[in-house]
Design an enzyme around this catalytic site. Structure first.
Site, mmCIF file in Angstrom:
data_model
loop_
_atom_site.group_PDB
_atom_site.id
_atom_site.type_symbol
_atom_site.label_atom_id
_atom_site.label_comp_id
_atom_site.label_asym_id
_atom_site.label_seq_id
_atom_site.Cartn_x
_atom_site.Cartn_y
_atom_site.Cartn_z
ATOM 1 C CE LYS A 1 -2.205 -1.121 3.826
ATOM 2 N NZ LYS A 1 -1.838 -2.473 4.258
ATOM 3 N NE ARG B 1 -4.466 -1.922 10.254
ATOM 4 C CZ ARG B 1 -3.436 -1.356 9.620
ATOM 5 N NH1 ARG B 1 -3.502 -0.102 9.247
ATOM 6 N NH2 ARG B 1 -2.353 -2.061 9.371
ATOM 7 N NE ARG C 1 7.201 -3.059 6.314
ATOM 8 C CZ ARG C 1 5.877 -2.894 6.305
ATOM 9 N NH1 ARG C 1 5.302 -2.311 5.276
ATOM 10 N NH2 ARG C 1 5.132 -3.317 7.289
ATOM 11 N NE ARG D 1 6.266 -0.864 10.877
ATOM 12 C CZ ARG D 1 5.209 -0.900 10.080
ATOM 13 N NH1 ARG D 1 5.204 -0.232 8.940
ATOM 14 N NH2 ARG D 1 4.147 -1.605 10.422
ATOM 15 N NE ARG E 1 1.964 -5.685 11.395
ATOM 16 C CZ ARG E 1 3.141 -5.484 10.787
ATOM 17 N NH1 ARG E 1 4.242 -6.068 11.248
ATOM 18 N NH2 ARG E 1 3.209 -4.699 9.751
HETATM 19 P P1 ADP Z 1 1.099 -2.425 7.967
HETATM 20 O O1 ADP Z 1 2.299 -2.508 7.099
HETATM 21 O O2 ADP Z 1 1.016 -3.512 8.983
HETATM 22 O O3 ADP Z 1 -0.169 -2.248 7.207
HETATM 23 P P2 ADP Z 1 0.760 0.186 9.228
HETATM 24 O O4 ADP Z 1 1.932 1.071 9.222
HETATM 25 O O5 ADP Z 1 -0.412 0.555 8.376
HETATM 26 O O6 ADP Z 1 1.349 -1.219 8.889
HETATM 27 O O7 ADP Z 1 0.204 -0.002 10.724
HETATM 28 C C1 ADP Z 1 1.032 -0.478 11.761
HETATM 29 C C2 ADP Z 1 0.219 -0.633 13.053
HETATM 30 O O8 ADP Z 1 -0.385 0.629 13.420
HETATM 31 C C3 ADP Z 1 -0.956 -1.608 12.997
HETATM 32 O O9 ADP Z 1 -0.577 -2.945 13.199
HETATM 33 C C4 ADP Z 1 -1.842 -1.061 14.129
HETATM 34 O O10 ADP Z 1 -1.368 -1.435 15.401
HETATM 35 C C5 ADP Z 1 -1.679 0.439 14.022
HETATM 36 N N1 ADP Z 1 -2.701 1.030 13.132
HETATM 37 C C6 ADP Z 1 -2.482 1.633 11.928
HETATM 38 N N2 ADP Z 1 -3.650 2.037 11.383
HETATM 39 C C7 ADP Z 1 -4.634 1.679 12.258
HETATM 40 C C8 ADP Z 1 -6.051 1.779 12.266
HETATM 41 N N3 ADP Z 1 -6.715 2.339 11.238
HETATM 42 N N4 ADP Z 1 -6.734 1.315 13.341
HETATM 43 C C9 ADP Z 1 -6.109 0.754 14.355
HETATM 44 N N5 ADP Z 1 -4.769 0.605 14.422
HETATM 45 C C10 ADP Z 1 -4.033 1.040 13.383
#
Ligand code: ADP
Length: 196
Positions: A14, A89, A128, A134, A146
């Site tokens: 994404k 989400r 990554r 991270r 996740r």
């Molecule tokens: P990924 O590569 O896992 O999609 P993101 O950077 O989008 O990673 O998100 C990392 C973490 O941030 C998620 O696992 C969650 O804990 C938190 N997070 C991000 N966006 C949301 C959301 N919309 N609602 C709840 N938690 C979120």
């Protein structure tokens, strides 16, 4: 105005595609993951709250996430559209987003879902993790958690927008450019439909 949700499991590409899309279409990219990491980096109360959930691979509670998203949208009213990445989400987040846009006279144009299988995701995220640093990218158990949260909670957001015919699927396996071409094709078709 074109408002897109870039959707898919963690590690589906994404962020990579969003970077190319903002360049081509001039949309504002809002990534809740990036916003949380920024807050964490600055040790803000919001960042500290989010950290405990993110490190376990769990979702940050809706009220916290929706509030942060709303602030970001409200602070950037004069844009030609938004790309939401990592948000919504959950179904309550989707309902809140629809309401927020509706209050401004806008709506989601489409949800674009990138499809990638579990084993490819685990491989990509571990790779990554070497450079991202991270904590949630460096532990296979957290990555699988996740993926499970995506399946149990987040995938329902696809069905939510599918009811109004807005959910579109794209194969997330292939070259970055190939996937970008396919997404662009969908967006161009949307723009043509909007202008007619
Ligand atoms: P990924 O590569 O896992 O999609 P993101 O950077 O989008 O990673 O998100 C990392 C973490 O941030 C998620 O696992 C969650 O804990 C938190 N997070 C991000 N966006 C949301 C959301 N919309 N609602 C709840 N938690 C979120």
């Amino acid at each position: 105005m074109i408002n897109l949700i870039l959707f898919g499991p963690p590690g589906s590409g994404k962020g990579t595609q969003a970077t190319k899309l903002i360049e081509k279409y001039g949309l504002l990219h809002i990534s809740t993951g990036d916003l949380f990491r920024y807050e964490m980096g600055n040790n803000t109360p919001l960042g500290l709250e989010a950290k405990s959930f993110m490190e376990k691979g769990e979702l940050v509670p809706d009220t916290v996430t929706i509030g942060m998203l709303k602030n970001k949208v409200d602070a950037n009213p004069d844009v030609s559209g938004y790309i939401f990445d990592g948000f919504p989400r959950t179904v309550p987040q989707a309902e809140a987003l629809d309401l927020l846009l509706q209050e401004k006279g806008h709506a989601i144009s489409a949800l674009i879902a990138l499809h990638v299988d579990d084993e490819e995701i685990v491989k990509r995220i571990l790779t990554r993790g070497v450079s991202s640093g991270r904590a949630d990218d460096n532990d296979e158990a957290i990555i699988r958690k996740r993926i499970n949260v995506y399946k149990s909670e987040t995938s329902q957001v696809f069905d939510f927008y599918d009811k109004t015919g807005k959910s579109k699927s794209i194969n997330g396996i292939g070259s970055i450019d190939e996937i970008f071409e396919n997404i662009s094709g969908l967006i161009d078709a949307l723009s043509i439909a909007e202008n007619n």
